[in-house]
Design a protein around this motif. Sequence first.
Motif, PDB file in Angstrom:
ATOM      1  N   TRP A 235       0.831  -1.205   0.000  1.00 58.44           N
ATOM      2  CA  TRP A 235       0.000   0.000   0.000  1.00 58.44           C
ATOM      3  C   TRP A 235       0.868   1.259   0.000  1.00 58.44           C
ATOM      4  O   TRP A 235       0.586   2.235  -0.703  1.00 58.44           O
ATOM      5  N   LEU A 236       1.936   1.240   0.792  1.00 60.26           N
ATOM      6  CA  LEU A 236       2.858   2.373   0.851  1.00 60.26           C
ATOM      7  C   LEU A 236       3.458   2.664  -0.517  1.00 60.26           C
ATOM      8  O   LEU A 236       3.502   3.828  -0.960  1.00 60.26           O
ATOM      9  N   CYS A 237       3.927   1.628  -1.196  1.00 61.69           N
ATOM     10  CA  CYS A 237       4.544   1.818  -2.516  1.00 61.69           C
ATOM     11  C   CYS A 237       3.537   2.351  -3.531  1.00 61.69           C
ATOM     12  O   CYS A 237       3.848   3.252  -4.320  1.00 61.69           O
ATOM     13  N   VAL A 238       2.318   1.799  -3.520  1.00 59.78           N
ATOM     14  CA  VAL A 238       1.287   2.229  -4.472  1.00 59.78           C
ATOM     15  C   VAL A 238       0.915   3.689  -4.246  1.00 59.78           C
ATOM     16  O   VAL A 238       0.837   4.482  -5.198  1.00 59.78           O
ATOM     17  N   CYS A 239       0.675   4.067  -2.995  1.00 63.07           N
ATOM     18  CA  CYS A 239       0.293   5.455  -2.682  1.00 63.07           C
ATOM     19  C   CYS A 239       1.410   6.430  -3.022  1.00 63.07           C
ATOM     20  O   CYS A 239       1.165   7.517  -3.552  1.00 63.07           O
ATOM     21  N   SER A 240       2.641   6.049  -2.703  1.00 58.83           N
ATOM     22  CA  SER A 240       3.776   6.936  -2.976  1.00 58.83           C
ATOM     23  C   SER A 240       3.962   7.125  -4.479  1.00 58.83           C
ATOM     24  O   SER A 240       4.204   8.254  -4.948  1.00 58.83           O
ATOM     25  N   PHE A 241       3.845   6.034  -5.229  1.00 58.60           N
ATOM     26  CA  PHE A 241       3.954   6.133  -6.681  1.00 58.60           C
ATOM     27  C   PHE A 241       2.845   7.008  -7.258  1.00 58.60           C
ATOM     28  O   PHE A 241       3.097   7.879  -8.099  1.00 58.60           O
ATOM     29  N   ALA A 242       1.606   6.796  -6.812  1.00 60.11           N
ATOM     30  CA  ALA A 242       0.476   7.547  -7.341  1.00 60.11           C
ATOM     31  C   ALA A 242       0.617   9.042  -7.063  1.00 60.11           C
ATOM     32  O   ALA A 242       0.357   9.874  -7.934  1.00 60.11           O
ATOM     33  N   ALA A 243       1.053   9.394  -5.850  1.00 60.45           N
ATOM     34  CA  ALA A 243       1.223  10.808  -5.504  1.00 60.45           C
ATOM     35  C   ALA A 243       2.332  11.447  -6.332  1.00 60.45           C
ATOM     36  O   ALA A 243       2.195  12.579  -6.806  1.00 60.45           O
ATOM     37  N   ASP A 244       3.433  10.724  -6.518  1.00 61.54           N
ATOM     38  CA  ASP A 244       4.533  11.270  -7.296  1.00 61.54           C
ATOM     39  C   ASP A 244       4.136  11.414  -8.776  1.00 61.54           C
ATOM     40  O   ASP A 244       4.467  12.408  -9.425  1.00 61.54           O
TER      41      ASP A 244
END
Length: 401
Positions: A235-244
């Motif tokens: 979840w952390l990786c997905v959210c961080s990628f989406a925000a970036d």
Amino acid sequence: MHMGTTELFLIAMTAIVGIPYLVWRLGDTDYWAPLVVVQTLTGIILGPGIMGKAFPEYYSFVFTPAVINCLNGLAWWAVMLFVMLAGIELDLKKAWAHRRESTITAGLALGTPLVLGCVAAAGMLAFDGWAGTRAADWQFVAGVGMACAVTALPVLIMLMEKLEILRQPLGQRVLRYASLDDLLIWGVLALILLEWERVGRQVGFIVLFVPVTMLFRRLMVRLGERDRWFVTLIWLCVCSFAADWAGLHFMVGAYLAGAVMDAEWFGEESLDRMRQVLLLTLMPVYFLSTGLRTNWAVGGYSVFVAAGGLLLASTVGKLAGAHAAGKLLGWSRTESSVIGWLLQTKGLVMIIFANILLDKGIISSETFTALLLMAVGSTMLTVPAVYPKLRAAAQLVFKAA
């Protein structure tokens, strides 16, 4: 003598982990400079501004582009995990239960240093070299002003543990105030980072984040604790990628990833252990990576003057805000002072905040250096300022009894 990237990386890691520990342990610096501060200062000293200039051959030999790339990758992962934990520690339920007190205190403790910081930033705009290459004036002023208003929630937790007040009523109140400020800080950061060229992506990210979060929360409730940690990292990786990808910043996504999770899912002891392991193993790399970005090129002592002005705006603003809240809520002067000093702790969150502003071209590397020095000074002031006040208050209570 030729060395490969692996060997140079290990030399760098030995310095990153070993030097701060030895200084902290042998110098017994815990009272005035916790390990977090020593690690940050070590990063600054090992960076190009000090050791790089004094011993350029050493610097170019150890910190090759390949080694720096390896360190940056570790630093990104470390800070994503750290920011996510800060989001998990956000407790809006308790803040809502005491909403009048929490709103008044958090609002004044955030608003007063924000105003003073914006004034200081406006003064910096009168000189060349402080604003970033891609910054509008309002972004620079708002970014630096908000940096002065930051309260470092994770470092605050560690300092209150050291002062033995974390689980006491005063410590829990301070956590509520800091949690609200933390939420507002990341919200303002998202506004500062808005890019009209990517506004469609950013709106899409926000719109999709809500339903996806609801599905994620339903999933987490059904999982066991062991599986929750694995799913949390995904979840952390997905959210961080989406925000970036949306043009915000991967750290904004990391904070949101944690903010929508409940601390009860993991347990207080597990979160504390995770934070301690992270600070021991990975965050020192982030401190070094941060130190490598410092710059003193504005000339003379200008960076130190700027850092002093920002520290003054931050500290005076937090104390004034806390005392104003104390008058409205009927606190004693000592109580207001202790709360103000605790809330002015900057530490890691301010460093992360400044890194984001630097990445986005809102501040220059010189301003970043001034903010970094301000964060170090702010954190170093906390324990020496608070401990005598708590000790005096405890003695008064003992005499009264």
